[in-house]
Motif scaffolding. Sequence first.
Motif, short mmCIF file in Angstrom:
data_model
loop_
_atom_site.label_atom_id
_atom_site.label_comp_id
_atom_site.label_asym_id
_atom_site.label_seq_id
_atom_site.Cartn_x
_atom_site.Cartn_y
_atom_site.Cartn_z
N SER A 1 33.58 41.53 35.47
CA SER A 1 34.98 41.18 35.70
C SER A 1 35.80 41.67 34.52
CB SER A 1 35.14 39.67 35.87
OG SER A 1 36.50 39.31 36.02
N THR B 1 34.68 43.84 39.48
CA THR B 1 36.11 43.66 39.71
C THR B 1 36.87 44.13 38.48
OG1 THR B 1 35.71 41.73 41.12
CG2 THR B 1 37.93 42.01 40.25
N LYS C 1 35.89 45.83 43.64
CA LYS C 1 37.31 45.57 43.82
C LYS C 1 38.09 46.13 42.64
CE LYS C 1 36.57 41.25 46.37
NZ LYS C 1 36.83 39.78 46.42
#
Length: 988
Positions: free
Chosen positions: A730, A773, A836
């Motif tokens: 992340s 992400t 993502k």
Amino acid sequence: MAEFNNKLGNFNKNYTQRDELSELVTQGVDDQSLSTDLISAAGLQSLNVDVDAEATISATSTAKSTANSTNVSSDSASLASVEFNSGLQGTNVIGVASNAGLNGTAGTTVNASAATSDGDALSYAQIEGSAGIQGVTDLTVGGELNALGKAVNTITSSSETVVGSAEAGSKLSGDQLGLQAQQIGVSSDASIQGLAQLTNSATASATSGTKALAEAFANNLTGADLDGLKVGGVASVAGQTSFGNTSKSTNVDGNAIAESDLATATGLTATARQLADADAGIDVSSDATITGLSSITSSATAATTDGKAEADSNGGNIKGIDIIDAEIGGVASITGQSTFTGSAKSSNVTGADANLKSTADSTLELAEGLIATGKVDVSSDATLKGLSSINMSAMAESTGSAGDETTARAGFDADEVIGAQLAAVEIGGIGNVLGQVGFTGAGNASNVTGNAKVLGEVDEAMGLETAGLMDINSDGTLKGIASVTGSATAATTAGDAKAEAFADKINGADFGGLVDIGGIGSIQGAASFNLSAKSTNVTDGGISGNISEAKAGDEDLLAVGLKSISGPDDVSYGNGGTFDQFGIDIASDATLSGTAIGSLKAEAFSTATNATATLGADSQLKGAELVDLQVGGIASVTGAAQLTGNGTASSVGGVSQAQSGLGADVTGLTADLIDVASDATITAQAFGTLNATATSTGGNAFADAGSFDTQLTGIADGLTLSIGGVGTVSALAQGSENATATSVDGIATATAGMDLLGVDTLKFDSSSDGSLTAMAKLVANVDASNIGGSAKNDATANGRFSAVGFEGLEIGDVFGGGGSLVTGGTDGIGGISTLKGQAQITGTLNAESVSGDAYAGTTAGGVNDFASTITGMTGVDLNGASDGTILGTASGVFNTTASSTLGEASGFSAQNLRGISTLDLNLGGNGTINAIVTDTNFVTAHSVSGNATAIASVDAIGLEGGSIHIAGNASIMSNVNVDSKAEAHTIG
């Protein structure tokens, strides 16, 4: 008094011969008042003791030296001196077959005072040397040892005159020791304590004379000084230094100078191995508790009405524990702490010439909690702590007058502040290592007629630093914390005001050697700072410079939370094989965290001169800077960095300029290789909030919040992640910018710029599921307004922005050995893939002018040649063995407005948006690809009596480029929604 002054001269000279001092007094002139007092004392001296049973050796020596002199019509001088005062001194050899108690105490009071009404007053008080216990060259104990050495001393000098000069000096010219011994051998348990405590003060007061001079000086204080220690049982060793140093000078018509100075102070110091049967300088067969404390207070105060006021307070070198090496056979607790409070204050009203200033300086050369230059080797569990707590302040005040301007200057300066500095550590059990620094500095200068200047600076603050191997066989917790707070405030009515607050290197934990933890590992590094500068003036007073200037942080500022080195390659096993070593190697689960958080504030205010506020130009913040890391279990790695900058410049009649974070670089995580055997969670965050506000009534206003060279990056270029289980990444780069320039009768220009990148060029492999992400988000507001004036004054609002989620992502080899997607890739994600990437920019630009042109737009150099870039992900290679979900989002919201009453109005706004760009994909299961692009772009130009031009441009694509192979079902979707409008209005 001339002969007396000539012989006594500089107070730094040592007088050790009684006949020399006696001769000095007898050579006086008529009507002088002279007094001297000399003492030498010791309880025990030069013993050779051999006891076949138990022994208790105790000595106390108390010495008081006082010299007072008074006069009315001539000079007055006094000298009080203690050559030595010790409980036990000389050369001592002590041998005790059984238990032994050794106690030495020295208490010394030295006081010198001189007073006169008409003449010079001079007082000098000094201690050349003092110790509770010193000169023990051999101490052998067959049983238990209980040793205490204590030296508690007070030195005071005071001088006072009405007409003439006053000089007062208080001095420790040599060493003050609590306990000092060599070759200590104890067969059983040992308790060793050393305490050195000194209160030192000098006071000088004059009414009408050349100067009032107060000097307080100490050469060296040491709590416990051990030259070779071996203990066969449990050991408790403590050394403590406590020092209060004060100088104060006052005058009315003449200079006032106060100086408080320390050379060195150490709680506990120990050398390398001295005993033949010892393995280290401190060798303990069983458990050991080792403590070293240094607590120092230093103050200097100088005040005069007409003359120079100078106050200097120097902390010198302060250490809690300073050892070479130690070997502990059991559990170890080692704690070193240094504490320093330094203050300087000066004040004057006027000076006879421009060189007679009011200056206050508080300085510190070095503060260290714990330093070990050799190896610390502990067989069992160990706790090592190094702490440094620093508080410094400087204040300079002056008044001045027309034609007799003065300068008030204040500053604080710390060279090095370190919590724990370790060469090499080996711990056989559980290890806990902490290094922590807390620094606070404040500088303040104020004047009425004349300049005011402040400079506050910290060169280096380091929580925990290692140079060699940190080897912990079981679980290990390593923590380094460095916190710096500094403020500078300068204010004057008529003159230049300049305030600067800087810090160069701030590191939480810096591992300059390898780290090897055999169990669960927890490593934390945290660096934080808060720097502020404020300058205020009204007019230049006909002096020079015409400025009010404030600076906080500059290009030398580098803050790193956690830092490590690279391990060597091709290390030999010893059987012909080789392996690559990692900079950090943790055998079991691991938690690593590196944070760098900083706040900068610069404020400049002026009524008639220019005001400039600058902060964070080219500064760097890095949360975690790792080269290579290997974890044998589950890993959680976090790198986070945050910069907050607020710049404000305001002037009535001059130019205002505020700059916040131009060229600053903020990075969450940077590394080359992270190798994890099981599951791993990698988190990287970069935050930036930059605000710049410039206002002027009669001059130009310029506000710059960031630039296109200002960068926020979650994960920096070049990281390879290899994960044996589930992998989660992340990354976030998030920024906020506000630039506001307002002028009534001048040019107004506001600019903002930032480049945001969630992940830059990452290689990723995971044996199981992988979820990645990356987000890049920016909110920017740029406003420039010119609301009056007869001249043609333009208003310009410029912005240049870029935001990318993923840029360069390689997850396995999508083409495999066959060179095509169909043949299947290698490595990559062994389970379900989730990817993502999101980028978002919200920009509001507004330019408004009454008398001149108004320009608002995303531009470079005033030319319509730059479009903001917004990309969810670009340059992505993904090889996934199972199902995969890929989402790329790019979003923009832009409002651009230009309006003018008498001039032209031009608005320009352009964006290039990509949801997903260049995707090479190979999935072994089902696949879902979704690209979303949304953009709102409104441009308005309005002019009452000039041309109006509005240009809006959008280039938006959901998914473009690359090769896609999906073995199972596939869903590929793209959604693009653009709303763009350009409106231009001209009335007449």
